[in-house]
Design a protein around this motif. Structure first.
Motif, PDB file in Angstrom:
ATOM      1  N   THR A 123      -7.516   3.702  -5.112  1.00 15.39           N
ATOM      2  CA  THR A 123      -6.603   2.746  -4.254  1.00 15.39           C
ATOM      3  C   THR A 123      -7.130   2.332  -3.231  1.00 15.39           C
ATOM      4  N   LEU A 124      -7.496   3.186  -2.423  1.00 17.03           N
ATOM      5  CA  LEU A 124      -7.928   3.170  -0.915  1.00 17.03           C
ATOM      6  C   LEU A 124      -9.285   2.148  -0.881  1.00 17.03           C
ATOM      7  N   THR A 145      -6.693  -1.330  -8.799  1.00 17.81           N
ATOM      8  CA  THR A 145      -6.242  -0.137  -8.416  1.00 17.81           C
ATOM      9  C   THR A 145      -5.595   0.752  -9.513  1.00 17.81           C
ATOM     10  N   LEU A 180       1.035  -1.034  -0.122  1.00 22.96           N
ATOM     11  CA  LEU A 180      -0.150   0.097   0.021  1.00 22.96           C
ATOM     12  C   LEU A 180       0.845   1.031  -0.124  1.00 22.96           C
ATOM     13  N   LEU A 192     -11.459   3.340   6.745  1.00 23.44           N
ATOM     14  CA  LEU A 192     -10.382   4.332   6.783  1.00 23.44           C
ATOM     15  C   LEU A 192     -10.937   5.742   6.692  1.00 23.44           C
ATOM     16  N   PHE A 195      -8.931   9.572   5.745  1.00 21.29           N
ATOM     17  CA  PHE A 195      -7.780  10.062   4.874  1.00 21.29           C
ATOM     18  C   PHE A 195      -8.078  11.456   4.659  1.00 21.29           C
ATOM     19  N   TRP A 199      -8.254  -1.693  -2.255  1.00 23.14           N
ATOM     20  CA  TRP A 199      -7.377  -2.469  -1.402  1.00 23.14           C
ATOM     21  C   TRP A 199      -7.941  -3.441  -0.700  1.00 23.14           C
ATOM     22  N   VAL A 255      -3.252   8.352   5.669  1.00 24.98           N
ATOM     23  CA  VAL A 255      -4.277   7.682   5.823  1.00 24.98           C
ATOM     24  C   VAL A 255      -4.276   6.787   7.169  1.00 24.98           C
ATOM     25  N   THR A 280     -12.415  -0.027   2.465  1.00 22.57           N
ATOM     26  CA  THR A 280     -11.581  -1.038   1.548  1.00 22.57           C
ATOM     27  C   THR A 280     -12.192  -2.127   1.154  1.00 22.57           C
TER      28      THR A 280
END
Length: 507
Positions: free
Chosen positions: A479-480, A489, A31, A456, A458, A483, A53, A450
């Motif tokens: 991407t987050l 991604t 990551l 998450l 960020f 993941w 993040v 995710t």
């Protein structure tokens, strides 16, 4: 740095290695490598980027680049003002607008002036002033033997925020802040009116103009002409600084559809009073005197009252459309309610205190307004993620979270300023975030889940670039969201975006 690296490695599965007598080194996680590759973009040569993040539940830091560096956040500032308003004013708080008088009513005549007093409602529409006029008519008033007095003294007389640019003043995102104001439609851009434009019947004819709502405060000076069918639309509509003269120039092609342009109003309390006077006339109530601005007497009695939507309900148009005027009105209202001072300094002190109460080190940031239009605002990505984590415990959090723009959802009051971004990706209808934009500034902060269900928070802030890195923000969000499915991604980090400015009405 060793301790931070160890935390990062532990949080996302990195491997810490150490030989005898040597400092520990960290093998970057996939990551970290992916985010590093996104941020190592040539658009950041000579500019700055911060990205943090964190796990939304534990607060663990999963990625940190320049998280403690103060940056210009643009409209990410609204994260601070909106959460403070939900706590200090409360989600059930309502603004109100009152019609008052001191004189008696005899045979339908109010003997004395009529006062229109605002308490900061940023959602007041022409229909609300019509409703006030109807209440007054139903009470038996048919004539006002005195003046119509506009009272906006609940807030101070400072109309524009700290370091707001003079050349932004004509545009709707930089309207004057007043406790007595008016919005032209349900975008609730208080302190503005809409100029509607239509081509004339033939080429060369004047462009047809109308004000929404109709009012006698703005003065249209029209030199715009109708151009040939298919010609360029060069129409320009702009208010002159320090006046309510709006100059309309350029050309509109024959057969063009109706155009709309928002313009700000100089001294919006008089604009509100003018619209109210017209509503009174429509109810058969005449005003003998003039429209003027002054404070209403303390002993004045309430004859009619209009109440706004709740602050909780206001969060939706405020955050979805990134409304600067809502932010500043809320700041001054917090000052008035909590400190008996409807000023920016008082309100911003309240905002700072709230942020401190949920875990933000307010000594490391500077809040100069509530919207982020000021270029004196400095916050860190760390402070934003601290706020995003801290507010999750609040009883009103879900309503506030739902009001954040949602990536890739095309509905204007759901997707908001993210509706055209990250569509058809794992971030769509997943990432809830607040956007921000000024010249040389873009930011995106919020919540994302995710692919394996981890929540998450960020915060990403970019400053002082020459070519926009906004698509890198989107790539970070995707991407987050995708993941740990690394194959999902791949997201093109172009140098162009469909909609670069939060405040572009076409977006």
């Amino acid at each position: 740095m060793i301790a931070v690296a160890a935390v990062l490695a532990t949080a996302v599965g990195g491997v810490v290695t150490q030989s005898a007598g040597a400092p520990a080194t960290v093998q970057a996680t996939p990551l970290q490598e992916r985010l590093d590759s996104l941020l190592n973009d040539s658009r950041y040569n000579g500019s700055q980027v911060a990205l943090v993040v964190r796990d939304a539940t534990t607060g663990e830091t999963l990625y940190d680049r320049n998280g403690g560096t103060r940056m210009l956040p643009a409209s990410n500032t609204k994260l601070f003002s909106s959460t403070a308003a939900m706590d200090v004013l409360g989600p059930s708080y309502r603004f109100h607008t009152d019609v008052l008088a001191t004189g008696p009513v005899q045979r339908g005549a109010l003997l004395g002036s009529l006062y229109l007093k605002g308490y900061g409602d940023p959602t007041a529409l022409e229909s609300d002033y019509v409703a006030l006029a109807k209440q007054l008519a139903e009470s038996g008033v048919q004539r006002v033997v005195g003046d119509l007095v506009a009272d906006d003294t609940y807030f101070d007389a400072v109309r524009l925020g700290d370091s707001w640019a003079w050349d932004d003043e004509p545009f709707y995102y930089s309207a004057q802040i007043s406790a007595l104001t008016l919005a032209p439609n349900t975008d609730y851009d208080s302190g503005t009116a809409i100029v509607e434009s239509r081509p004339g019947a033939t080429a060369g004819a004047p462009v047809q103009l109308a004000l929404v709502p109709a009012n006698g405060v703005l003065k249209l000076v029209n030199t715009a002409k109708t151009g040939a069918a298919g010609s360029a639309n060069t129409l320009s509509i702009e208010r002159e600084h320090g006046t309510n003269i709006v100059r309309v120039t350029g050309s509109v092609p024959l057969g063009a559809s109706v155009g709309q342009e928002w313009v700000t109003v100089w001294e919006p309390e008089l604009y509100a009073a003018d619209v109210f006077k017209r509503a009174l006339a429509a109810q058969g109530i005449s005003v003998v005197g003039n429209v003027k601005a002054a404070a209403s007497p303390a002993a004045a009695r309430v004859l009619a009252r209009d109440e706004s939507m709740t602050v909780g309900e206001l969060m939706n148009p405020f955050l979805k459309l990134s409304n600067n005027m809502h932010a500043e009105t809320l700041v001054k209202a917090m000052g008035a309610v909590a400190e008996a001072s409807g000023t920016w300094p008082a309100g911003l002190g309240v905002v700072s205190d709230y942020a401190q109460s949920v875990g933000v080190d307010s000594s490391t940031i500077r809040l100069s307004d509530g919207s982020g239009l000021s270029r004196k605002v400095n916050v860190t990505a760390d402070s934003i993620t601290d706020l995003l984590i801290g507010v999750q415990k609040e009883p009103w959090w879900q309503q506030w979270y739902d009001a954040l723009p949602i990536a890739g959802n095309p509905q204007r009051f759901i997707g908001g300023t993210l509706r055209s971004r990250m569509a058809n990706t794992p971030a769509a209808n997943n990432l809830h975030g607040k956007t921000g934009s000024l010249t040389g500034v873009t930011s995106l902060s919020g919540y994302v889940t995710t692919a394996d269900g981890r929540e998450l928070v960020f915060s990403m802030i970019s400053n002082n670039y020459l070519v926009s890195p906004r698509s890198i923000e989107d790539a970070v969000g995707v991407t987050l969201a995708s993941w740990p499915n690394q194959t999902a991604t791949a997201f093109k980090t172009t140098t162009e975006t469909a909609c670069e400015l939060d405040w572009d009405k076409a977006c």
